[in-house]
Design a protein around this motif. Structure first.
Motif, PDB file in Angstrom:
ATOM      1  N   ILE A 229      52.417  41.525  50.090  1.00  0.00           N
ATOM      2  CA  ILE A 229      52.938  40.306  49.414  1.00  0.00           C
ATOM      3  C   ILE A 229      52.878  39.258  49.030  1.00  0.00           C
ATOM      4  N   LEU A 230      52.869  38.255  48.087  1.00  0.00           N
ATOM      5  CA  LEU A 230      52.027  36.947  47.838  1.00  0.00           C
ATOM      6  C   LEU A 230      53.103  35.942  48.447  1.00  0.00           C
ATOM      7  N   GLY A 231      52.034  35.025  49.412  1.00  0.00           N
ATOM      8  CA  GLY A 231      52.744  33.934  49.271  1.00  0.00           C
ATOM      9  C   GLY A 231      53.320  32.492  48.305  1.00  0.00           C
ATOM     10  N   SER A 232      53.770  32.067  48.350  1.00  0.00           N
ATOM     11  CA  SER A 232      53.895  30.665  47.776  1.00  0.00           C
ATOM     12  C   SER A 232      53.431  29.979  46.841  1.00  0.00           C
ATOM     13  N   GLY A 233      52.875  30.061  46.106  1.00  0.00           N
ATOM     14  CA  GLY A 233      51.824  29.007  45.167  1.00  0.00           C
ATOM     15  C   GLY A 233      50.579  29.821  45.299  1.00  0.00           C
ATOM     16  N   GLY A 234      50.847  31.488  45.399  1.00  0.00           N
ATOM     17  CA  GLY A 234      49.459  32.172  45.095  1.00  0.00           C
ATOM     18  C   GLY A 234      48.491  31.662  46.240  1.00  0.00           C
ATOM     19  N   HIS A 235      48.412  31.472  47.591  1.00  0.00           N
ATOM     20  CA  HIS A 235      46.997  30.958  48.087  1.00  0.00           C
ATOM     21  C   HIS A 235      46.495  32.229  48.276  1.00  0.00           C
ATOM     22  N   ILE A 236      47.547  33.044  49.819  1.00  0.00           N
ATOM     23  CA  ILE A 236      47.525  33.381  50.413  1.00  0.00           C
ATOM     24  C   ILE A 236      48.078  35.707  50.377  1.00  0.00           C
ATOM     25  N   ILE A 237      47.548  36.432  51.277  1.00  0.00           N
ATOM     26  CA  ILE A 237      48.891  37.804  50.392  1.00  0.00           C
ATOM     27  C   ILE A 237      48.568  38.578  51.758  1.00  0.00           C
ATOM     28  N   GLY A 238      49.769  38.301  52.341  1.00  0.00           N
ATOM     29  CA  GLY A 238      50.373  39.482  53.371  1.00  0.00           C
ATOM     30  C   GLY A 238      50.301  41.318  52.603  1.00  0.00           C
ATOM     31  N   SER A 239      49.609  41.926  53.945  1.00  0.00           N
ATOM     32  CA  SER A 239      49.951  43.567  53.510  1.00  0.00           C
ATOM     33  C   SER A 239      50.474  44.308  54.981  1.00  0.00           C
ATOM     34  N   TRP A 240      50.608  45.572  54.559  1.00  0.00           N
ATOM     35  CA  TRP A 240      51.273  46.372  56.026  1.00  0.00           C
ATOM     36  C   TRP A 240      51.110  47.862  55.565  1.00  0.00           C
ATOM     37  N   ASP A 241      50.323  48.168  56.590  1.00  0.00           N
ATOM     38  CA  ASP A 241      49.401  49.696  56.350  1.00  0.00           C
ATOM     39  C   ASP A 241      50.091  50.718  56.937  1.00  0.00           C
ATOM     40  N   LEU A 242      50.480  51.832  55.535  1.00  0.00           N
ATOM     41  CA  LEU A 242      51.637  52.875  55.125  1.00  0.00           C
ATOM     42  C   LEU A 242      50.924  53.696  56.983  1.00  0.00           C
ATOM     43  N   HIS A 243      50.070  53.929  56.891  1.00  0.00           N
ATOM     44  CA  HIS A 243      49.912  54.626  58.052  1.00  0.00           C
ATOM     45  C   HIS A 243      49.005  54.009  59.326  1.00  0.00           C
ATOM     46  N   THR A 244      49.194  52.604  59.571  1.00  0.00           N
ATOM     47  CA  THR A 244      49.510  52.459  61.122  1.00  0.00           C
ATOM     48  C   THR A 244      50.334  51.695  61.273  1.00  0.00           C
ATOM     49  N   GLN A 245      50.813  51.067  60.056  1.00  0.00           N
ATOM     50  CA  GLN A 245      52.019  51.292  60.259  1.00  0.00           C
ATOM     51  C   GLN A 245      52.598  49.162  60.689  1.00  0.00           C
ATOM     52  N   LYS A 246      51.440  49.421  60.149  1.00  0.00           N
ATOM     53  CA  LYS A 246      50.745  48.106  61.011  1.00  0.00           C
ATOM     54  C   LYS A 246      50.831  46.572  59.634  1.00  0.00           C
ATOM     55  N   GLN A 247      50.678  45.616  60.467  1.00  0.00           N
ATOM     56  CA  GLN A 247      50.654  44.565  59.697  1.00  0.00           C
ATOM     57  C   GLN A 247      48.525  44.185  59.126  1.00  0.00           C
ATOM     58  N   ASN A 248      48.496  44.002  57.899  1.00  0.00           N
ATOM     59  CA  ASN A 248      46.700  43.065  57.938  1.00  0.00           C
ATOM     60  C   ASN A 248      46.209  41.890  58.168  1.00  0.00           C
ATOM     61  N   PRO A 249      45.271  41.369  58.446  1.00  0.00           N
ATOM     62  CA  PRO A 249      45.331  39.763  58.400  1.00  0.00           C
ATOM     63  C   PRO A 249      45.587  39.396  56.994  1.00  0.00           C
ATOM     64  N   PHE A 250      45.776  37.932  57.550  1.00  0.00           N
ATOM     65  CA  PHE A 250      46.118  37.224  55.984  1.00  0.00           C
ATOM     66  C   PHE A 250      45.160  37.400  54.925  1.00  0.00           C
ATOM     67  N   GLN A 251      44.688  37.874  53.403  1.00  0.00           N
ATOM     68  CA  GLN A 251      43.951  37.170  52.616  1.00  0.00           C
ATOM     69  C   GLN A 251      43.422  35.757  52.055  1.00  0.00           C
ATOM     70  N   ARG A 252      43.009  35.428  52.200  1.00  0.00           N
ATOM     71  CA  ARG A 252      43.117  33.867  51.587  1.00  0.00           C
ATOM     72  C   ARG A 252      42.774  34.275  49.476  1.00  0.00           C
ATOM     73  N   LEU A 253      43.185  33.391  49.541  1.00  0.00           N
ATOM     74  CA  LEU A 253      42.359  33.349  47.691  1.00  0.00           C
ATOM     75  C   LEU A 253      42.213  32.412  47.383  1.00  0.00           C
ATOM     76  N   GLN A 254      40.573  32.949  46.323  1.00  0.00           N
ATOM     77  CA  GLN A 254      39.578  31.640  46.236  1.00  0.00           C
ATOM     78  C   GLN A 254      39.858  31.911  45.145  1.00  0.00           C
ATOM     79  N   PHE A 255      40.301  30.694  43.740  1.00  0.00           N
ATOM     80  CA  PHE A 255      40.604  30.310  42.432  1.00  0.00           C
ATOM     81  C   PHE A 255      39.278  30.024  41.569  1.00  0.00           C
ATOM     82  N   LEU A 256      38.713  30.692  40.967  1.00  0.00           N
ATOM     83  CA  LEU A 256      36.720  30.252  40.298  1.00  0.00           C
ATOM     84  C   LEU A 256      36.864  29.718  39.035  1.00  0.00           C
ATOM     85  N   ASN A 257      36.482  29.232  38.019  1.00  0.00           N
ATOM     86  CA  ASN A 257      36.724  28.946  36.984  1.00  0.00           C
ATOM     87  C   ASN A 257      37.832  28.876  36.315  1.00  0.00           C
ATOM     88  N   LEU A 258      38.592  27.817  36.419  1.00  0.00           N
ATOM     89  CA  LEU A 258      39.955  27.407  36.810  1.00  0.00           C
ATOM     90  C   LEU A 258      39.798  26.505  34.965  1.00  0.00           C
TER      91      LEU A 258
END
Length: 290
Positions: free
Chosen positions: A198-227
């Protein structure tokens, strides 16, 4: 990063696969015959009596519209609120009884004489959440009748819910998302990573849920390069638009893309949003967006 102006972005369904010969080997090593399924867009339905209509679609590898014999309830096409989401050719409905159902009416290849209706478990509303307004629905496989299929429903606000429809005594796993940047976000399934993202509003952070562990993974922060460097006119145009962000995954290469969709209201007998620009970024495993 790619910037596309005035290019439409559409929700697609797929027709039955046809066997075609692949040309050069793909990046995942697949080089023999491939099953490809040209996507199509549901355009309308021509009324044919008794509240039914015959689907009109446009296959994306063709220039003309195609009239199908497939009959559907006109309310699914004419009433925007009749459906609350779609995934793999299945549409989700939520009516007055509060039961969310998956049905294959708008799938051009499904039988119209024996349409499938799959009721999901009664929804459970977490404290300080709501389950009447749905952002979107996503599935982990092509059919909710698959034994391992997981259905994810993202509601407007903090709640996201998961269930396995084919499992006996299926029930919802409900999660309350604390970060408000996900409240209006859409959920998607990554076949490569086997997890919902799932992508956060603004597109700077992603959340995810693993089907096997049924747990939420740490958030992934995005870095925009070469705009890209935009002209003042383009920047002002994009600043005046309604912007939404979407995560997409290539089924052939497994690559993940972030799409920023810029639309502006126009009046043509009725108010509608017209695409003004798309910005497309490819994401790597480190969270770099290029």
């Amino acid at each position: 990063m790619s910037l596309l102006l005035n290019q439409p972005l559409k929700i697609c369904f797929r027709r039955k696969p046809g066997l075609v010969r692949s040309s050069p080997p793909l990046s995942n090593g697949f080089s023999t015959s491939l099953l490809q399924t040209p996507p199509c867009t549901i355009i309308d339905a021509d009324p044919c009596g008794r509240g039914l209509g015959k689907l009109v679609v446009k296959y994306h590898n063709e220039y003309h519209l195609t009239d199908l014999e497939k009959k559907v309830a006109m309310e699914l096409v004419d009433i925007p609120m009749a459906t609350i989401g779609s995934s793999h050719g299945w549409v989700a409905t939520l009516k007055e009884d509060g039961i969310l159902r998956l049905q294959d009416d708008l799938n051009p290849n499904a039988s119209y004489t024996e349409p499938k209706r799959i009721p999901l478990p009664p929804l459970v509303t977490l404290p300080h959440c709501q389950t009447q307004i749905v952002t979107n629905v996503s599935m982990s496989s092509s059919s909710p009748e698959d034994e391992d299929c997981v259905v994810a429903v993202k509601f407007l606000g903090p709640q996201i819910s998961f269930c396995r429809p084919a499992k006996s005594n299926s029930e919802w796993i409900n999660i309350r998302i604390a970060n408000p940047c996900f409240y209006s976000s859409r959920v998607m399934f990554s076949e490569k990573d086997e997890m919902f993202r799932i992508l956060g509003s603004g597109g700077h952070i992603i959340g995810s849920w693993d089907l096997h562990t049924q747990k939420q993974n740490p958030f992934q922060r995005l870095q925009f390069l070469n705009l890209p460097k935009l002209t003042k006119t383009k920047r002002e145009l994009m600043d005046s638009c309604y912007k939404s962000e979407h995560l997409l995954e290539s089924r052939t290469t497994g690559e993940t893309f972030l799409v920023k969709w810029y639309r502006k209201a126009v009046w043509r007998g009725m108010s509608k949003l017209k695409t003004k620009a798309l910005m497309v970024f490819k994401l790597d495993y480190k969270g770099n967006a290029v």
